[in-house]
Design an enzyme around this catalytic site. Structure first.
Site, PDB file in Angstrom:
ATOM      1  N   GLU A  47       7.900 -15.711  -4.888  1.00 63.53           N
ATOM      2  CA  GLU A  47       7.211 -15.174  -3.713  1.00 63.53           C
ATOM      3  C   GLU A  47       5.703 -15.400  -3.864  1.00 63.53           C
ATOM      4  O   GLU A  47       5.063 -14.803  -4.727  1.00 63.53           O
ATOM      5  CB  GLU A  47       7.493 -13.676  -3.555  1.00 63.53           C
ATOM      6  CG  GLU A  47       6.738 -13.041  -2.390  1.00 63.53           C
ATOM      7  CD  GLU A  47       6.839 -11.527  -2.352  1.00 63.53           C
ATOM      8  OE1 GLU A  47       5.938 -10.890  -1.776  1.00 63.53           O
ATOM      9  OE2 GLU A  47       7.810 -10.973  -2.917  1.00 63.53           O
ATOM     10  N   ARG A  51      -2.375 -13.940   0.163  1.00 61.06           N
ATOM     11  CA  ARG A  51      -3.564 -13.111  -0.090  1.00 61.06           C
ATOM     12  C   ARG A  51      -4.763 -13.919  -0.553  1.00 61.06           C
ATOM     13  O   ARG A  51      -5.821 -13.353  -0.836  1.00 61.06           O
ATOM     14  CB  ARG A  51      -3.242 -12.034  -1.143  1.00 61.06           C
ATOM     15  CG  ARG A  51      -2.124 -11.093  -0.744  1.00 61.06           C
ATOM     16  CD  ARG A  51      -1.928 -10.025  -1.800  1.00 61.06           C
ATOM     17  NE  ARG A  51      -0.680  -9.297  -1.605  1.00 61.06           N
ATOM     18  CZ  ARG A  51      -0.232  -8.347  -2.418  1.00 61.06           C
ATOM     19  NH1 ARG A  51      -0.932  -8.024  -3.489  1.00 61.06           N
ATOM     20  NH2 ARG A  51       0.916  -7.740  -2.174  1.00 61.06           N
ATOM     21  N   THR A  74       3.548 -11.068   1.877  1.00 63.15           N
ATOM     22  CA  THR A  74       2.455 -10.521   2.684  1.00 63.15           C
ATOM     23  C   THR A  74       2.393 -11.222   4.049  1.00 63.15           C
ATOM     24  O   THR A  74       1.329 -11.555   4.555  1.00 63.15           O
ATOM     25  CB  THR A  74       1.100 -10.628   1.958  1.00 63.15           C
ATOM     26  OG1 THR A  74       1.259 -10.381   0.557  1.00 63.15           O
ATOM     27  CG2 THR A  74       0.124  -9.574   2.506  1.00 63.15           C
ATOM     28  N   LYS A 134      13.089  -4.632   1.529  1.00 60.59           N
ATOM     29  CA  LYS A 134      12.153  -4.434   0.426  1.00 60.59           C
ATOM     30  C   LYS A 134      11.711  -2.968   0.438  1.00 60.59           C
ATOM     31  O   LYS A 134      11.389  -2.423   1.489  1.00 60.59           O
ATOM     32  CB  LYS A 134      10.950  -5.358   0.625  1.00 60.59           C
ATOM     33  CG  LYS A 134       9.762  -5.110  -0.307  1.00 60.59           C
ATOM     34  CD  LYS A 134       8.664  -6.109   0.006  1.00 60.59           C
ATOM     35  CE  LYS A 134       7.390  -5.815  -0.762  1.00 60.59           C
ATOM     36  NZ  LYS A 134       6.374  -6.868  -0.547  1.00 60.59           N
TER      37      LYS A 134
END
Length: 212
Positions: A47, A51, A74, A134
């Protein structure tokens, strides 16, 4: 892609290895080497969080590594989802979930692992068809005891807890029947990435792959 199909894909991802590395990478030039080290250590699902300015280039580089299954973390908006898929992401992960994001990922066929922090959020996602979710931020939301408690009335939901998870507490989650895997950043410490210590990262990955 329907929510049900996304959940089937997400469950397969989460069952691949006990840990999904959550990666914040600043330099795309090291991305392929990092991915190779993690895959060699037994953690093929990666993953890459959106960011850093380099994140999409990192996904592109990692997507070329044999044996890797690279996704974007994200993911917050339709634009994020579209850019991630264009870069080669095979799945998306979000810290929470909005109708706009769910619609976007369904529209473009990008499997989404949506985030939930409360029973109400988890129920709303389940109602839409997302049975794999999640749990974030895991430790801040009460950790493994909280996730165990959520699992009592909602046993049909499978979780990937992320946020504050380390080798010290990973098994607390992995021992729960409603946890398929955990997400963690400890397998790729920033200092080791910057130093190009790929053998060290492979060793950390191999140790993490033995959990569960």
């Amino acid at each position: 892609m329907t929510p049900e199909a996304a959940s089937v894909f997400s469950e397969k991802l989460c069952r691949t290895a006990p840990v999904i590395p959550v990666l914040v990478v600043d330099d795309a030039s090291s991305a392929a080497d990092l991915a190779r080290a993690l895959v060699a250590g037994g953690l093929p699902v990666l993953e890459v969080t959106l960011r850093t300015p380099a994140a999409l280039d990192v996904i592109r580089e990692m997507a070329t590594v044999e044996g890797g299954i690279v996704g974007a973390g994200t993911v917050l908006t339709r634009a994020d989802a579209e850019a991630a898929k264009e870069a080669g992401a095979q799945f998306a992960v979000s810290p929470g979930a909005t109708d706009a994001l769910l619609d976007a990922c369904e529209d473009i066929g990008l499997p989404l692992l949506p985030g939930a922090a409360t029973s109400s959020e988890a129920m709303k996602l389940l109602e839409r068809g997302y049975r794999v979710q999640k749990f974030f931020p895991a430790e801040a939301n009460g950790g493994a005891p909280a996730l165990k408690a959520i699992g009592a009335p909602l046993p049909q939901i499978l979780f990937c807890p992320t946020g504050g998870i380390s080798p010290d507490n990973a098994m607390d989650y992995l021992n729960l029947p409603n946890t398929a895997c955990v997400g963690g950043s400890w397998v790729a410490p920033k200092a080791m990435v910057q130093a190009g210590d790929w053998s060290g990262i492979e060793a950390l990955a191999a140790k993490a792959a033995q959990l569960g």
